[in-house]
Design a protein around this motif. Sequence first.
Motif, PDB file in Angstrom:
ATOM      1  N   PHE A  39       0.830  -1.200   0.000  1.00 14.13           N
ATOM      2  CA  PHE A  39       0.000   0.000   0.000  1.00 14.13           C
ATOM      3  C   PHE A  39       0.867   1.254   0.000  1.00 14.13           C
ATOM      4  O   PHE A  39       1.932   1.280   0.603  1.00 14.13           O
ATOM      5  N   THR A  40       0.375   2.282  -0.667  1.00 12.75           N
ATOM      6  CA  THR A  40       1.027   3.583  -0.670  1.00 12.75           C
ATOM      7  C   THR A  40       0.700   4.308   0.630  1.00 12.75           C
ATOM      8  O   THR A  40      -0.171   3.865   1.391  1.00 12.75           O
ATOM      9  N   PRO A  41       1.351   5.438   0.893  1.00 15.14           N
ATOM     10  CA  PRO A  41       1.012   6.202   2.096  1.00 15.14           C
ATOM     11  C   PRO A  41      -0.467   6.607   2.164  1.00 15.14           C
ATOM     12  O   PRO A  41      -1.034   6.711   3.250  1.00 15.14           O
ATOM     13  N   ALA A  42      -1.110   6.793   1.005  1.00 21.89           N
ATOM     14  CA  ALA A  42      -2.523   7.170   0.977  1.00 21.89           C
ATOM     15  C   ALA A  42      -3.445   5.952   1.001  1.00 21.89           C
ATOM     16  O   ALA A  42      -4.666   6.105   0.953  1.00 21.89           O
ATOM     17  N   GLY A  43      -2.888   4.754   1.062  1.00 22.74           N
ATOM     18  CA  GLY A  43      -3.694   3.549   1.175  1.00 22.74           C
ATOM     19  C   GLY A  43      -4.079   2.888  -0.142  1.00 22.74           C
ATOM     20  O   GLY A  43      -4.899   1.976  -0.141  1.00 22.74           O
ATOM     21  N   ARG A  44      -3.496   3.302  -1.255  1.00 18.00           N
ATOM     22  CA  ARG A  44      -3.780   2.657  -2.543  1.00 18.00           C
ATOM     23  C   ARG A  44      -3.072   1.303  -2.604  1.00 18.00           C
ATOM     24  O   ARG A  44      -1.914   1.180  -2.228  1.00 18.00           O
ATOM     25  N   ALA A  45      -3.778   0.300  -3.130  1.00 16.49           N
ATOM     26  CA  ALA A  45      -3.170  -1.015  -3.342  1.00 16.49           C
ATOM     27  C   ALA A  45      -2.295  -0.936  -4.587  1.00 16.49           C
ATOM     28  O   ALA A  45      -2.753  -0.526  -5.654  1.00 16.49           O
ATOM     29  N   VAL A  46      -1.015  -1.305  -4.437  1.00 20.64           N
ATOM     30  CA  VAL A  46      -0.059  -1.221  -5.539  1.00 20.64           C
ATOM     31  C   VAL A  46       0.856  -2.441  -5.516  1.00 20.64           C
ATOM     32  O   VAL A  46       0.871  -3.213  -4.570  1.00 20.64           O
ATOM     33  N   CYS A  47       1.633  -2.556  -6.589  1.00 19.92           N
ATOM     34  CA  CYS A  47       2.697  -3.551  -6.670  1.00 19.92           C
ATOM     35  C   CYS A  47       4.028  -2.828  -6.524  1.00 19.92           C
ATOM     36  O   CYS A  47       4.211  -1.739  -7.059  1.00 19.92           O
ATOM     37  N   PHE A  48       4.925  -3.450  -5.796  1.00 14.46           N
ATOM     38  CA  PHE A  48       6.290  -2.963  -5.636  1.00 14.46           C
ATOM     39  C   PHE A  48       7.193  -3.951  -6.358  1.00 14.46           C
ATOM     40  O   PHE A  48       7.142  -5.154  -6.084  1.00 14.46           O
ATOM     41  N   GLU A  49       7.996  -3.445  -7.264  1.00 16.63           N
ATOM     42  CA  GLU A  49       8.954  -4.278  -7.979  1.00 16.63           C
ATOM     43  C   GLU A  49      10.346  -3.787  -7.609  1.00 16.63           C
ATOM     44  O   GLU A  49      10.655  -2.615  -7.779  1.00 16.63           O
ATOM     45  N   ARG A  50      11.160  -4.702  -7.100  1.00 17.91           N
ATOM     46  CA  ARG A  50      12.511  -4.347  -6.653  1.00 17.91           C
ATOM     47  C   ARG A  50      13.508  -5.238  -7.373  1.00 17.91           C
ATOM     48  O   ARG A  50      13.321  -6.447  -7.443  1.00 17.91           O
ATOM     49  N   SER A  51      14.578  -4.631  -7.924  1.00 11.02           N
ATOM     50  CA  SER A  51      15.610  -5.386  -8.633  1.00 11.02           C
ATOM     51  C   SER A  51      16.994  -4.902  -8.207  1.00 11.02           C
ATOM     52  O   SER A  51      17.202  -3.711  -7.985  1.00 11.02           O
ATOM     53  N   TYR A  52      17.900  -5.864  -8.121  1.00 10.26           N
ATOM     54  CA  TYR A  52      19.317  -5.581  -7.903  1.00 10.26           C
ATOM     55  C   TYR A  52      20.053  -6.133  -9.121  1.00 10.26           C
ATOM     56  O   TYR A  52      19.989  -7.336  -9.401  1.00 10.26           O
ATOM     57  N   LEU A  53      20.708  -5.268  -9.860  1.00  9.00           N
ATOM     58  CA  LEU A  53      21.389  -5.652 -11.096  1.00  9.00           C
ATOM     59  C   LEU A  53      22.820  -5.138 -11.073  1.00  9.00           C
ATOM     60  O   LEU A  53      23.103  -4.107 -10.466  1.00  9.00           O
ATOM     61  N   TRP A  54      23.708  -5.842 -11.750  1.00  7.32           N
ATOM     62  CA  TRP A  54      25.059  -5.315 -11.907  1.00  7.32           C
ATOM     63  C   TRP A  54      24.977  -4.112 -12.829  1.00  7.32           C
ATOM     64  O   TRP A  54      24.349  -4.181 -13.887  1.00  7.32           O
ATOM     65  N   VAL A  66      13.515   0.348  -8.317  1.00 10.60           N
ATOM     66  CA  VAL A  66      12.234   0.155  -7.653  1.00 10.60           C
ATOM     67  C   VAL A  66      11.162   0.780  -8.529  1.00 10.60           C
ATOM     68  O   VAL A  66      11.292   1.925  -8.964  1.00 10.60           O
ATOM     69  N   THR A  67      10.119   0.004  -8.808  1.00  6.22           N
ATOM     70  CA  THR A  67       8.969   0.507  -9.555  1.00  6.22           C
ATOM     71  C   THR A  67       7.733   0.261  -8.713  1.00  6.22           C
ATOM     72  O   THR A  67       7.547  -0.831  -8.174  1.00  6.22           O
ATOM     73  N   VAL A  68       6.887   1.285  -8.588  1.00 15.87           N
ATOM     74  CA  VAL A  68       5.632   1.175  -7.855  1.00 15.87           C
ATOM     75  C   VAL A  68       4.516   1.512  -8.837  1.00 15.87           C
ATOM     76  O   VAL A  68       4.561   2.548  -9.505  1.00 15.87           O
ATOM     77  N   TYR A  69       3.526   0.629  -8.919  1.00 15.69           N
ATOM     78  CA  TYR A  69       2.452   0.810  -9.900  1.00 15.69           C
ATOM     79  C   TYR A  69       1.172   0.118  -9.436  1.00 15.69           C
ATOM     80  O   TYR A  69       1.217  -0.820  -8.639  1.00 15.69           O
ATOM     81  N   GLU A  70       0.037   0.599  -9.948  1.00 14.82           N
ATOM     82  CA  GLU A  70      -1.221  -0.095  -9.723  1.00 14.82           C
ATOM     83  C   GLU A  70      -1.201  -1.343 -10.601  1.00 14.82           C
ATOM     84  O   GLU A  70      -0.674  -1.311 -11.723  1.00 14.82           O
ATOM     85  N   PRO A  71      -1.766  -2.461 -10.130  1.00 13.84           N
ATOM     86  CA  PRO A  71      -1.675  -3.716 -10.881  1.00 13.84           C
ATOM     87  C   PRO A  71      -2.121  -3.610 -12.345  1.00 13.84           C
ATOM     88  O   PRO A  71      -1.559  -4.254 -13.205  1.00 13.84           O
ATOM     89  N   GLN A  72      -3.082  -2.791 -12.621  1.00  9.13           N
ATOM     90  CA  GLN A  72      -3.604  -2.679 -13.980  1.00  9.13           C
ATOM     91  C   GLN A  72      -2.921  -1.580 -14.794  1.00  9.13           C
ATOM     92  O   GLN A  72      -3.281  -1.350 -15.943  1.00  9.13           O
ATOM     93  N   VAL A  78       5.790   4.630 -11.081  1.00  8.53           N
ATOM     94  CA  VAL A  78       6.963   5.455 -10.812  1.00  8.53           C
ATOM     95  C   VAL A  78       8.163   4.529 -10.645  1.00  8.53           C
ATOM     96  O   VAL A  78       8.098   3.550  -9.899  1.00  8.53           O
ATOM     97  N   LYS A  79       9.250   4.837 -11.347  1.00 12.06           N
ATOM     98  CA  LYS A  79      10.474   4.039 -11.259  1.00 12.06           C
ATOM     99  C   LYS A  79      11.610   4.918 -10.753  1.00 12.06           C
ATOM    100  O   LYS A  79      11.845   6.000 -11.279  1.00 12.06           O
ATOM    101  N   LEU A  80      12.300   4.435  -9.725  1.00 13.11           N
ATOM    102  CA  LEU A  80      13.474   5.118  -9.176  1.00 13.11           C
ATOM    103  C   LEU A  80      14.660   4.173  -9.234  1.00 13.11           C
ATOM    104  O   LEU A  80      14.509   2.957  -9.108  1.00 13.11           O
ATOM    105  N   THR A  81      15.834   4.734  -9.419  1.00 15.73           N
ATOM    106  CA  THR A  81      17.061   3.939  -9.419  1.00 15.73           C
ATOM    107  C   THR A  81      18.094   4.599  -8.522  1.00 15.73           C
ATOM    108  O   THR A  81      18.083   5.817  -8.329  1.00 15.73           O
ATOM    109  N   ARG A  82      18.962   3.764  -7.998  1.00 14.20           N
ATOM    110  CA  ARG A  82      20.065   4.234  -7.168  1.00 14.20           C
ATOM    111  C   ARG A  82      21.218   3.246  -7.341  1.00 14.20           C
ATOM    112  O   ARG A  82      20.984   2.080  -7.654  1.00 14.20           O
ATOM    113  N   THR A  83      22.412   3.695  -7.109  1.00 11.31           N
ATOM    114  CA  THR A  83      23.572   2.822  -7.234  1.00 11.31           C
ATOM    115  C   THR A  83      24.225   2.606  -5.887  1.00 11.31           C
ATOM    116  O   THR A  83      24.417   3.552  -5.118  1.00 11.31           O
TER     117      THR A  83
END
Length: 89
Positions: A39-54, A66-72, A78-83
């Motif tokens: 869930f998001t801070p506002a209570g929306r049901a979402v999917c969290f996708e997390r990846s660790y890549l070289w 990290v990508t956060v999105y509604e299932p549909q 929203v996609k964020l990246t960090r190293t």
Amino acid sequence: MSFDADLEAAAADEIDRACTLGWRQLRAHTPWGDTFEGFTPAGRAVCFERSYLWEHEPGSDILVEVTVYEPQAYEQGVKLTRTIQRETV
């Protein structure tokens, strides 16, 4: 809170969590990814996708995605990246 701001806040929190482990802890598990529901801070049901890549070749810096999105609506997510910098071992 707007829809976009809500997804951004959820993604920012998740990428902070995703980066709590250091390079030494993650190197044995990279590449790796997972998707889970939450869930998001506002209570929306979402999917969290997390990846660790070289970021380049195996053993280099680790790119965290990290990508956060509604299932549909993956495309509206929203996609964020960090190293995580490689540590000398």
